[in-house]
Design an enzyme around this catalytic site. Structure first.
Site, short mmCIF file in Angstrom:
data_model
loop_
_atom_site.label_atom_id
_atom_site.label_comp_id
_atom_site.label_asym_id
_atom_site.label_seq_id
_atom_site.Cartn_x
_atom_site.Cartn_y
_atom_site.Cartn_z
N PHE A 130 6.54 -2.44 72.17
CA PHE A 130 5.34 -1.72 71.68
C PHE A 130 4.89 -0.82 72.70
O PHE A 130 4.66 -1.29 73.86
CB PHE A 130 4.21 -2.79 71.46
CG PHE A 130 2.87 -2.12 71.14
CD1 PHE A 130 2.70 -1.77 69.76
CD2 PHE A 130 1.94 -1.74 71.97
CE1 PHE A 130 1.57 -1.33 69.22
CE2 PHE A 130 0.66 -1.22 71.68
CZ PHE A 130 0.35 -1.01 70.33
N ASP A 215 7.47 0.77 80.99
CA ASP A 215 6.03 0.82 80.36
C ASP A 215 5.28 -0.38 81.03
O ASP A 215 5.72 -1.30 80.67
CB ASP A 215 6.14 0.79 78.88
CG ASP A 215 4.83 0.49 78.18
OD1 ASP A 215 4.05 0.25 78.87
OD2 ASP A 215 4.87 0.76 77.06
N LYS A 244 -4.57 0.29 80.56
CA LYS A 244 -5.32 -1.10 80.64
C LYS A 244 -6.09 -1.47 81.81
O LYS A 244 -7.02 -1.00 82.05
CB LYS A 244 -4.14 -2.19 80.14
CG LYS A 244 -3.92 -2.14 78.74
CD LYS A 244 -3.13 -3.32 78.19
CE LYS A 244 -2.59 -3.09 76.80
NZ LYS A 244 -3.80 -3.37 75.85
#
Length: 396
Positions: A130, A215, A244
């Protein structure tokens, strides 16, 4: 049917938070929830951390936004701190993880273009990954649930099974630019890469002139007990997407790169209206101040070990529900033998415990990095109470 004012793309639950304090959220009627979801690993300092609140308020009263037409003393200072603390030589600030991934993809392609090899544009990515919801990010995953209805997608991606080094290496050809990989898959089921896999990708990049693009949007920024998860593997990336936790709840992301990897990113090749504005930089500096306090990451590691031990001790008591524990630090996953989303809803609605479901019927446990042992004890009590009365659906 009349469409709702908020576009109905989220399966929103009944929890409606209006206030947060530390590791707790409070709903419209004052109901309290133990927040071990942390905004999906975003609220690294919990809710209402005084240093973050003060920094945002002070900067908002001073200067919020001017655009990147002008010099950025705020961005320069924060970028230098990140460069000094990581492998990177340069940083591009974004507003989200998906934008950070987009910048990483562009940086990797532009590197080979600058080297006179524009045909080397394909990134090898991994099943169940993702990377975000933009067209570029969903092109980097082969999950139908992400892609269906959005074709044609961006070309230039090849897909291998996660943690299968041999399969990944077999995809290398004259068009390969590098690998794009999460050291620990989050949405895909909280699956840590093996040492051999990540180190093998790094070795292949060195041998073939490729770029290792990580990532670390979910697994980075202290979440594992290391500043970034690749430190667990003794591996250094060429490019890395971060978001985040970097803003502690303020929308912020970054693409970090070495000077060599970023050689093609010159004036005019990329940009962002909001990215790196003074307000976001103040938030980022405040979070980094706390994370770099002596003992902070050691505390995360210790709490992670305590959390994992608690989960492992719980499994034998509920072995009809739970299978295994996965993860590092305060990024833990509890694999279930039935539908994890249903159990997460049960914990939320009946026991005031907020968790996050993931692929492979895994429960993601992503508390704020500032939790202490009392919060883990409270979590264990709530989870045990929830498991004790839970009955899986007949078709699970």
């Amino acid at each position: 049917m009349t469409i709702t004012a908020l576009m109905p793309v989220y399966p929103r639950c009944g929890v409606r938070p209006v206030r947060g304090e530390g590791v707790y959220l409070y709903g419209e009627d004052g109901e309290q929830y133990l927040d071990f979801a942390a905004g999906i690993a975003v609220n690294a300092l919990g809710h209402g951390h005084p240093k973050l609140v003060e920094a945002i308020a002070r900067q908002a009263a001073t200067l919020m936004h001017v655009s990147n037409l002008y010099g950025s003393p705020q961005g320069e200072h924060f970028a230098q701190r990140l460069v000094d603390s990581t492998f990177a030589d340069t940083v591009f600030f974004t507003n989200s993880g998906a934008e950070a991934v987009e910048c990483a993809i562009k940086t990797a392609r532009r590197y080979h273009f600058a080297n006179g090899n524009p045909q080397r544009h394909t990134l090898i990515t991994f099943n169940n990954a993702f990377h975000g919801r933009t067209l570029g990010a969903i092109s980097a995953t082969n999950q139908p649930k992400m892609r269906d209805g959005f074709e044609p997608l961006l070309p230039g991606f090849a897909y291998a099974p996660f943690d299968d080094l041999e399969a990944a290496l077999a995809l290398i050809d004259e068009n390969t630019a590098g690998f794009l990989v999460e050291p620990i898959q989050g949405e895909g089921g909280l699956r840590p890469a093996s040492m051999e896999f990540l180190q093998g990708l790094r070795k292949a990049c060195n041998e073939h002139g490729l770029l290792l693009v990580l990532d670390e949007v979910q697994c980075g920024y202290g979440r594992t007990g290391k500043f970034f998860a690749h430190e667990l593997y003794g591996v250094t990336p060429d490019i890395m997407a971060v978001a985040k936790g970097i803003g502690g709840g303020f929308p912020l992301g970054a693409c970090l790169a070495t000077e060599e990897a970023a050689k093609g990113m010159v004036i005019g090749t990329h940009g962002s209206t909001y990215g790196g504005n003074p307000l976001s930089m103040a938030a980022g500096e405040a979070v980094l101040d706390v994370i770099q306090e002596p003992g902070f990451l050691e505390h995360v590691e210790a709490m992670g070990q305590r959390l994992r031990s608690t989960l492992e001790q719980m499994i034998p008591n509920f072995d009809h529900l739970f299978e295994e524990v996965r993860g590092h630090g305060l990024m833990q996953g509890l694999k279930m033998k039935s539908d994890s989303r249903r159990f997460v809803a049960h914990c939320r609605d009946n026991h005031g415990l907020l968790l996050v479901a993931a692929g492979e019927n895994v429960i993601r446990i992503l508390p704020p990095l500032v939790i202490d042992e009392s919060h883990i004890t409270e979590f264990a009590t709530k989870l045990s109470d929830a498991a004790r009365v839970y009955v899986p659906a007949a078709d699970d």
